[in-house]
Design a protein around this motif. Sequence first.
Motif, PDB file in Angstrom:
ATOM      1  N   LEU A  49      38.842  41.192  36.441  1.00 37.82           N
ATOM      2  CA  LEU A  49      38.797  41.429  37.879  1.00 37.82           C
ATOM      3  C   LEU A  49      38.715  42.942  38.053  1.00 37.82           C
ATOM      4  O   LEU A  49      39.564  43.670  37.522  1.00 37.82           O
ATOM      5  CB  LEU A  49      40.043  40.880  38.560  1.00 37.82           C
ATOM      6  CG  LEU A  49      40.526  39.489  38.107  1.00 37.82           C
ATOM      7  CD1 LEU A  49      41.820  39.121  38.824  1.00 37.82           C
ATOM      8  CD2 LEU A  49      39.460  38.446  38.360  1.00 37.82           C
ATOM      9  N   TRP A 108      48.954  33.625  33.471  1.00 33.98           N
ATOM     10  CA  TRP A 108      47.602  33.731  32.917  1.00 33.98           C
ATOM     11  C   TRP A 108      47.654  33.950  31.407  1.00 33.98           C
ATOM     12  O   TRP A 108      46.876  33.347  30.655  1.00 33.98           O
ATOM     13  CB  TRP A 108      46.854  34.865  33.598  1.00 33.98           C
ATOM     14  CG  TRP A 108      45.436  35.021  33.114  1.00 33.98           C
ATOM     15  CD1 TRP A 108      44.335  34.354  33.561  1.00 33.98           C
ATOM     16  CD2 TRP A 108      44.984  35.901  32.077  1.00 33.98           C
ATOM     17  NE1 TRP A 108      43.217  34.758  32.866  1.00 33.98           N
ATOM     18  CE2 TRP A 108      43.584  35.709  31.953  1.00 33.98           C
ATOM     19  CE3 TRP A 108      45.617  36.821  31.243  1.00 33.98           C
ATOM     20  CZ2 TRP A 108      42.818  36.406  31.027  1.00 33.98           C
ATOM     21  CZ3 TRP A 108      44.845  37.519  30.315  1.00 33.98           C
ATOM     22  CH2 TRP A 108      43.461  37.313  30.219  1.00 33.98           C
ATOM     23  N   MET A 145      44.227  34.881  38.185  1.00 31.70           N
ATOM     24  CA  MET A 145      42.778  34.759  38.032  1.00 31.70           C
ATOM     25  C   MET A 145      42.250  35.527  36.828  1.00 31.70           C
ATOM     26  O   MET A 145      41.106  35.318  36.419  1.00 31.70           O
ATOM     27  CB  MET A 145      42.085  35.244  39.308  1.00 31.70           C
ATOM     28  CG  MET A 145      42.295  34.353  40.508  1.00 31.70           C
ATOM     29  SD  MET A 145      41.398  34.941  41.983  1.00 31.70           S
ATOM     30  CE  MET A 145      39.688  34.791  41.421  1.00 31.70           C
ATOM     31  N   ARG A 184      47.683  35.856  41.384  1.00 27.52           N
ATOM     32  CA  ARG A 184      47.349  34.427  41.470  1.00 27.52           C
ATOM     33  C   ARG A 184      46.687  33.922  40.184  1.00 27.52           C
ATOM     34  O   ARG A 184      46.006  32.902  40.183  1.00 27.52           O
ATOM     35  CB  ARG A 184      46.461  34.175  42.682  1.00 27.52           C
ATOM     36  CG  ARG A 184      47.194  34.364  44.009  1.00 27.52           C
ATOM     37  CD  ARG A 184      46.310  34.082  45.198  1.00 27.52           C
ATOM     38  NE  ARG A 184      47.038  34.248  46.441  1.00 27.52           N
ATOM     39  CZ  ARG A 184      47.783  33.313  47.026  1.00 27.52           C
ATOM     40  NH1 ARG A 184      47.886  32.110  46.464  1.00 27.52           N
ATOM     41  NH2 ARG A 184      48.415  33.549  48.155  1.00 27.52           N
ATOM     42  N   ALA A 219      44.713  38.855  43.624  1.00 33.47           N
ATOM     43  CA  ALA A 219      43.980  37.966  42.721  1.00 33.47           C
ATOM     44  C   ALA A 219      44.629  37.921  41.341  1.00 33.47           C
ATOM     45  O   ALA A 219      44.694  36.863  40.708  1.00 33.47           O
ATOM     46  CB  ALA A 219      42.529  38.429  42.609  1.00 33.47           C
TER      47      ALA A 219
END
Length: 313
Positions: free
Chosen positions: A190, A170, A238, A236, A233
Amino acid sequence: MNTSDLDTLLQVVRLGSFSAAARELAIDPSSVSRVVASLEAELGARLLQRTTRKLALTEAGALFVERVAPLVEELALAREALRDATGQVRGTLRISVSNAFGVRRVIPLLPEFCRQHPHLDIDLMLSDVLVDLLAERVDLALRLGALHDSTLVAVPLARVSYRVVASPEWLRAQAWPPAAPESIDTLSCLTFSLPGFRERWLFRRRDDAAAPELPVAVRPRVVMTNGLALREAVLRHMGLSLLPDWLIDEDLAQGRLVDLYPDWRVAAGDAPSGAWALYPSRSHVPAKVRLFVEFLRAALAPAGNPHDNVRIT
């Protein structure tokens, strides 16, 4: 009249049905019905009012249960005290813990504890709902955050700190790295669903405890109620998130996640600052409870004197 039959009756009353009590006791529902019928015949009074929709105590049943329940509990405690005095740590230890803390911190420790105490069984209740320890017959609860129940004894297990983390993938995808905490307010975050996590994060430099706290507004893109899901999350790719150290320390050590602000202490308004072991206040603390608490305090980062018990106020 024996205590086993009385215990069966109390289970029926607590759970509200014969079938639920049978599942709890691992016996056939017809056996539960026979026990209750036998007690009613012996006492010469109907204890339970049965309908197609619910099960309720009669007036006589309510009076009987009110008197007998403390006696059954005291007898169970007396048995435990006798076993403890003879060094026989046996039976079942019923533990309540949140899903995330249970999966990440408690379950990995269970094999060693079970090896040390081969005659002690574990009943682990994983749930993010706070349970009534007495009503649910829970020996020990492991909880994070503020404590409110004045009827329980609390033992500190570990301090909890937080880090702003993201995946390396990310970070590489960003046009510019979020070098300063203030830049977070332009990014999609998040977060936990707790209000403090969703509104702003509080930063304070590690090398300057006297420096003023820096509040930074956050813009939640994804909000979740479960720490395990939130961690997944972030893994992954995000976005970034504020997560507790006990949840992501292995990910940081293995490079799966990156601490964006290692020079800052970070928290949220409602962020739990400690992990606690709680048990009912009794004159005798069962050895199984005492042994597990001592085991956890040795395995987790201790908070304070390991021999201090703190009563919740």
